[in-house]
Design a protein around this motif. Sequence first.
Motif, short mmCIF file in Angstrom:
data_model
loop_
_atom_site.label_atom_id
_atom_site.label_comp_id
_atom_site.label_asym_id
_atom_site.label_seq_id
_atom_site.Cartn_x
_atom_site.Cartn_y
_atom_site.Cartn_z
N GLY A 45 57.30 38.10 6.10
CA GLY A 45 56.22 38.51 5.20
C GLY A 45 56.76 39.76 4.50
O GLY A 45 57.56 40.40 5.20
N LYS A 46 56.20 40.20 3.65
CA LYS A 46 56.71 41.44 2.63
C LYS A 46 55.62 42.60 3.37
O LYS A 46 54.65 42.34 3.54
N GLU A 47 56.27 43.66 3.34
CA GLU A 47 55.77 44.99 4.01
C GLU A 47 54.72 45.44 2.66
O GLU A 47 55.09 45.61 1.61
N VAL A 48 53.55 45.56 3.01
CA VAL A 48 52.53 46.22 1.96
C VAL A 48 52.42 47.94 1.98
O VAL A 48 52.50 48.41 3.03
N ASN A 49 52.79 48.25 0.58
CA ASN A 49 52.64 49.79 0.61
C ASN A 49 51.42 50.12 0.30
O ASN A 49 50.93 50.10 -1.08
N ASN A 50 50.62 50.55 1.42
CA ASN A 50 49.32 50.84 1.26
C ASN A 50 48.76 52.18 0.46
O ASN A 50 48.02 52.37 -0.13
N ASN A 51 50.03 53.17 0.52
CA ASN A 51 49.87 54.29 -0.25
C ASN A 51 49.83 54.04 -1.62
O ASN A 51 48.92 54.61 -2.55
N LEU A 52 50.60 53.39 -2.28
CA LEU A 52 50.54 52.77 -3.62
C LEU A 52 49.51 52.09 -4.09
O LEU A 52 49.02 52.35 -5.02
N ASN A 53 49.18 50.99 -3.27
CA ASN A 53 47.68 50.52 -3.41
C ASN A 53 46.68 51.32 -3.41
O ASN A 53 45.77 51.00 -4.27
N PHE A 54 46.56 52.41 -2.84
CA PHE A 54 45.52 53.35 -2.46
C PHE A 54 45.51 54.00 -3.99
O PHE A 54 44.44 54.30 -4.58
N LEU A 55 46.62 54.42 -4.47
CA LEU A 55 46.64 55.19 -5.59
C LEU A 55 46.25 54.44 -6.59
O LEU A 55 45.49 54.85 -7.56
N LEU A 56 46.62 53.13 -6.88
CA LEU A 56 46.12 52.01 -7.88
C LEU A 56 44.64 51.99 -7.76
O LEU A 56 44.10 51.60 -8.94
N PHE A 57 44.25 51.87 -6.57
CA PHE A 57 42.75 51.58 -6.38
C PHE A 57 41.95 52.85 -6.87
O PHE A 57 40.83 52.49 -7.65
N CYS A 58 42.57 54.02 -6.81
CA CYS A 58 41.66 55.24 -7.25
C CYS A 58 41.90 55.42 -8.57
O CYS A 58 40.93 55.53 -9.46
N ALA A 59 43.04 54.77 -9.39
CA ALA A 59 43.13 55.01 -10.62
C ALA A 59 42.47 54.08 -11.63
O ALA A 59 42.14 54.19 -12.82
N THR A 60 42.15 52.85 -10.91
CA THR A 60 41.35 51.85 -11.51
C THR A 60 39.82 51.79 -11.21
O THR A 60 39.24 50.93 -11.55
N PHE A 61 39.42 52.76 -10.52
CA PHE A 61 38.21 53.11 -10.22
C PHE A 61 37.64 51.59 -9.45
O PHE A 61 36.57 51.28 -9.64
N GLY A 62 38.60 51.35 -8.37
CA GLY A 62 38.06 50.13 -7.63
C GLY A 62 38.53 48.90 -8.18
O GLY A 62 38.23 47.93 -7.00
N LEU A 63 38.85 48.58 -9.27
CA LEU A 63 39.21 47.17 -9.81
C LEU A 63 40.45 46.89 -8.97
O LEU A 63 40.65 45.42 -9.02
N TRP A 64 41.49 47.34 -8.30
CA TRP A 64 42.60 47.14 -7.68
C TRP A 64 42.15 46.59 -6.35
O TRP A 64 42.98 46.01 -5.64
N THR A 65 41.00 46.65 -6.15
CA THR A 65 40.57 46.14 -4.62
C THR A 65 40.82 44.46 -4.32
O THR A 65 41.36 44.20 -3.27
N VAL A 66 40.76 43.78 -5.27
CA VAL A 66 40.98 42.30 -5.09
C VAL A 66 42.34 41.91 -5.07
O VAL A 66 42.85 41.36 -3.98
N PRO A 67 43.25 42.33 -5.67
CA PRO A 67 44.71 42.43 -5.71
C PRO A 67 45.12 42.76 -4.35
O PRO A 67 46.06 42.22 -3.69
N TRP A 68 44.75 43.98 -4.07
CA TRP A 68 45.12 44.50 -2.87
C TRP A 68 44.85 43.99 -1.53
O TRP A 68 45.53 43.67 -0.69
N ILE A 69 43.66 43.19 -1.76
CA ILE A 69 43.37 42.32 -0.32
C ILE A 69 44.01 41.06 -0.42
O ILE A 69 44.71 40.68 0.79
N TYR A 70 44.38 40.53 -1.40
CA TYR A 70 45.21 39.36 -1.57
C TYR A 70 46.71 39.56 -1.25
O TYR A 70 47.13 38.83 -0.27
#
Length: 99
Positions: A45-70
Amino acid sequence: MKNTQSSKDKKLQKYSNMVAHKVQNGFKIVESNDTLPFSILLKEGKEVNNNLNFLLFCATFGLWTVPWIYISKVASKPKKILVAIDEDGKIFEEKCYME
C-alpha cells in the motif's frame, strides 16, 4: 499430441507474460508453483501524506474530502492477487483476502 504440447506452451507463455506485466506494475511474487501454474502477487500500500491532503482540503473549502477518503481507505491498502491457469486452460486473475 504435438499440437497439444504447443498449446500448453502458448498458455504457459501467456501466463508468464501476465505475471511479468504485474511485476512491472509494482507487484512482488509471494508464492509461485510451476507444476500447477499459479502465482500469488502482493503490491504494498501507498503511504498517505495527510499534511498535503489537509492543505488541499483547506484550499478547496472541503471539496477534497472525497478524494482524500478514497486515497486513505482504498488506494493505500496492500493488494494481493492470484494469477493462475484453470482446468480449461484459461488464464485468470482473482483477488486474495489479506490475513
